[in-house]
Design a protein around this motif. Sequence first.
Motif, PDB file in Angstrom:
ATOM      1  N   ILE A   1       0.865  -1.183   0.000  1.00  0.00           N
ATOM      2  CA  ILE A   1       0.000   0.000   0.000  1.00  0.00           C
ATOM      3  C   ILE A   1       0.898   1.229   0.000  1.00  0.00           C
ATOM      4  CG2 ILE A   1      -1.736   1.316   1.265  1.00  0.00           C
ATOM      5  CD1 ILE A   1      -2.531  -1.277   2.694  1.00  0.00           C
ATOM      6  N   GLY A   2       0.596   2.162  -0.874  1.00  0.00           N
ATOM      7  CA  GLY A   2       1.378   3.388  -0.906  1.00  0.00           C
ATOM      8  C   GLY A   2       0.522   4.630  -0.769  1.00  0.00           C
ATOM      9  N   ASP A   3       1.146   5.701  -0.307  1.00  0.00           N
ATOM     10  CA  ASP A   3       0.574   7.050  -0.311  1.00  0.00           C
ATOM     11  C   ASP A   3      -0.818   7.131   0.325  1.00  0.00           C
ATOM     12  OD1 ASP A   3       2.532   8.856  -2.107  1.00  0.00           O
ATOM     13  OD2 ASP A   3       2.524   6.774  -2.791  1.00  0.00           O
ATOM     14  N   ILE A   4      -0.888   6.851   1.596  1.00  0.00           N
ATOM     15  CA  ILE A   4      -2.146   6.887   2.342  1.00  0.00           C
ATOM     16  C   ILE A   4      -2.572   8.336   2.602  1.00  0.00           C
ATOM     17  CG2 ILE A   4      -3.252   6.223   4.509  1.00  0.00           C
ATOM     18  CD1 ILE A   4      -1.144   3.836   4.501  1.00  0.00           C
ATOM     19  N   HIS A   5      -1.618   9.205   2.847  1.00  0.00           N
ATOM     20  CA  HIS A   5      -1.844  10.646   3.007  1.00  0.00           C
ATOM     21  C   HIS A   5      -3.034  11.014   3.897  1.00  0.00           C
ATOM     22  CE1 HIS A   5       1.350  12.146   0.520  1.00  0.00           C
ATOM     23  NE2 HIS A   5       1.001  11.348  -0.477  1.00  0.00           N
TER      24      HIS A   5
ATOM     25  N   ARG B   1      -7.641 -17.091   0.094  1.00  0.00           N
ATOM     26  CA  ARG B   1      -6.542 -17.795  -0.578  1.00  0.00           C
ATOM     27  C   ARG B   1      -5.968 -18.891   0.320  1.00  0.00           C
ATOM     28  NH1 ARG B   1      -4.453 -14.881  -4.930  1.00  0.00           N
ATOM     29  NH2 ARG B   1      -5.427 -12.859  -5.214  1.00  0.00           N
ATOM     30  N   PRO B   2      -5.178 -19.786  -0.275  1.00  0.00           N
ATOM     31  CA  PRO B   2      -4.533 -20.826   0.546  1.00  0.00           C
ATOM     32  C   PRO B   2      -3.618 -20.182   1.599  1.00  0.00           C
ATOM     33  CG  PRO B   2      -4.301 -21.309  -1.797  1.00  0.00           C
ATOM     34  CD  PRO B   2      -4.886 -19.933  -1.702  1.00  0.00           C
ATOM     35  N   ASP B   3      -3.393 -20.897   2.683  1.00  0.00           N
ATOM     36  CA  ASP B   3      -2.535 -20.389   3.757  1.00  0.00           C
ATOM     37  C   ASP B   3      -1.175 -19.979   3.211  1.00  0.00           C
ATOM     38  OD1 ASP B   3      -4.396 -20.674   5.756  1.00  0.00           O
ATOM     39  OD2 ASP B   3      -3.657 -22.633   6.422  1.00  0.00           O
ATOM     40  N   ALA B   4      -0.683 -18.860   3.728  1.00  0.00           N
ATOM     41  CA  ALA B   4       0.640 -18.362   3.356  1.00  0.00           C
ATOM     42  C   ALA B   4       1.129 -17.438   4.460  1.00  0.00           C
ATOM     43  CB  ALA B   4       0.589 -17.597   2.028  1.00  0.00           C
ATOM     44  N   ASP B   5       2.409 -17.206   4.472  1.00  0.00           N
ATOM     45  CA  ASP B   5       3.010 -16.228   5.380  1.00  0.00           C
ATOM     46  C   ASP B   5       2.815 -14.862   4.708  1.00  0.00           C
ATOM     47  OD1 ASP B   5       4.509 -14.896   7.299  1.00  0.00           O
ATOM     48  OD2 ASP B   5       6.430 -15.558   6.485  1.00  0.00           O
ATOM     49  N   THR B   6       1.856 -14.094   5.200  1.00  0.00           N
ATOM     50  CA  THR B   6       1.458 -12.855   4.550  1.00  0.00           C
ATOM     51  C   THR B   6       2.201 -11.668   5.126  1.00  0.00           C
ATOM     52  OG1 THR B   6      -0.724 -13.749   4.078  1.00  0.00           O
ATOM     53  CG2 THR B   6      -0.505 -11.350   4.038  1.00  0.00           C
ATOM     54  N   THR B   7       2.718 -10.821   4.249  1.00  0.00           N
ATOM     55  CA  THR B   7       3.417  -9.600   4.637  1.00  0.00           C
ATOM     56  C   THR B   7       2.697  -8.406   4.023  1.00  0.00           C
ATOM     57  OG1 THR B   7       5.545 -10.747   4.715  1.00  0.00           O
ATOM     58  CG2 THR B   7       5.617  -8.348   4.524  1.00  0.00           C
ATOM     59  N   LEU B   8       2.549  -7.369   4.815  1.00  0.00           N
ATOM     60  CA  LEU B   8       1.993  -6.104   4.358  1.00  0.00           C
ATOM     61  C   LEU B   8       3.132  -5.093   4.298  1.00  0.00           C
ATOM     62  CD1 LEU B   8      -0.466  -4.309   3.677  1.00  0.00           C
ATOM     63  CD2 LEU B   8      -0.681  -3.875   6.137  1.00  0.00           C
ATOM     64  N   VAL B   9       3.327  -4.494   3.135  1.00  0.00           N
ATOM     65  CA  VAL B   9       4.360  -3.472   2.960  1.00  0.00           C
ATOM     66  C   VAL B   9       3.666  -2.131   2.775  1.00  0.00           C
ATOM     67  CG1 VAL B   9       6.332  -2.701   1.594  1.00  0.00           C
ATOM     68  CG2 VAL B   9       5.901  -5.156   1.865  1.00  0.00           C
ATOM     69  N   ILE B  10       3.959  -1.191   3.669  1.00  0.00           N
ATOM     70  CA  ILE B  10       3.426   0.160   3.574  1.00  0.00           C
ATOM     71  C   ILE B  10       4.537   1.008   2.943  1.00  0.00           C
ATOM     72  CG2 ILE B  10       2.499   2.132   4.833  1.00  0.00           C
ATOM     73  CD1 ILE B  10       0.694  -0.353   4.982  1.00  0.00           C
ATOM     74  N   LEU B  11       4.272   1.576   1.783  1.00  0.00           N
ATOM     75  CA  LEU B  11       5.300   2.219   0.965  1.00  0.00           C
ATOM     76  C   LEU B  11       5.554   3.694   1.297  1.00  0.00           C
ATOM     77  CD1 LEU B  11       4.188   0.623  -2.399  1.00  0.00           C
ATOM     78  CD2 LEU B  11       6.194  -0.003  -1.066  1.00  0.00           C
ATOM     79  N   GLY B  12       5.063   4.169   2.417  1.00  0.00           N
ATOM     80  CA  GLY B  12       5.357   5.537   2.835  1.00  0.00           C
ATOM     81  C   GLY B  12       4.266   6.527   2.505  1.00  0.00           C
ATOM     82  N   ASP B  13       4.492   7.760   2.954  1.00  0.00           N
ATOM     83  CA  ASP B  13       3.544   8.867   2.837  1.00  0.00           C
ATOM     84  C   ASP B  13       2.239   8.571   3.569  1.00  0.00           C
ATOM     85  OD1 ASP B  13       5.441  10.304   1.486  1.00  0.00           O
ATOM     86  OD2 ASP B  13       4.344  10.423  -0.396  1.00  0.00           O
ATOM     87  N   LEU B  14       2.361   8.291   4.846  1.00  0.00           N
ATOM     88  CA  LEU B  14       1.198   8.086   5.703  1.00  0.00           C
ATOM     89  C   LEU B  14       0.499   9.401   5.988  1.00  0.00           C
ATOM     90  CD1 LEU B  14       2.969   5.533   6.237  1.00  0.00           C
ATOM     91  CD2 LEU B  14       2.191   5.637   8.585  1.00  0.00           C
ATOM     92  N   VAL B  15       1.271  10.486   6.092  1.00  0.00           N
ATOM     93  CA  VAL B  15       0.757  11.758   6.597  1.00  0.00           C
ATOM     94  C   VAL B  15       0.582  12.788   5.484  1.00  0.00           C
ATOM     95  CG1 VAL B  15       1.797  11.354   8.854  1.00  0.00           C
ATOM     96  CG2 VAL B  15       3.077  12.643   7.139  1.00  0.00           C
TER      97      VAL B  15
END
Length: 177
Positions: free
Chosen positions: A29-33, A53-67
């Motif tokens: 996810i990018g640019d939440i602003h 989906r089938p079981d997996a080791d899930t990672t969430l990457v936040i690409l910056g610009d939260l604010v």
Amino acid sequence: MLLKRLFSRPEQPETRQWSVPAGRRVYAIGDIHGRLDLLNRLLGAIDADDARRPDADTTLVILGDLVDRGPESRGVVERLRHFKMADANVILLKGNHEELLIGVWDGERELAGTFNRAGGRATLMSYGVDGDDYDSWDLGAMTEATRQFVPQSHIEFLRSFEDWHKIGDYLFVHAGI
């Protein structure tokens, strides 16, 4: 000759398959602003998709610009702060808007004008600053108020973000290298 090589099309299309390690799934996810409403909707959609989906080791990457820009920068930071504490598979990358906020909080007055133009008013209002007060400040007052209104815990959280992260064949960055 160099330009011809740079802009010519290869005779065969590239057939490389990009992948993450087996058993892993990644959402980015990018640019939440400052849009907590949209972040919450997106996290709900990701959760639903991951559950289908089938079981997996899930990672969430936040690409910056939260604010900046949106009305809930504080809420976005707080939401992701708690999310990260609850789940180690959340990677947070620092965007230029986080860098501006941190710099102004640190007292770098020369960044305050850029912070203002980038949406700093909305950010500080989400931390409880009155809009009329904000509009009356010079850059020095804005810098002082940033330190007064934005909790140190939020700044330390933003400082902890990575500049880049690699998963399998993918390199995640905020805006480029």
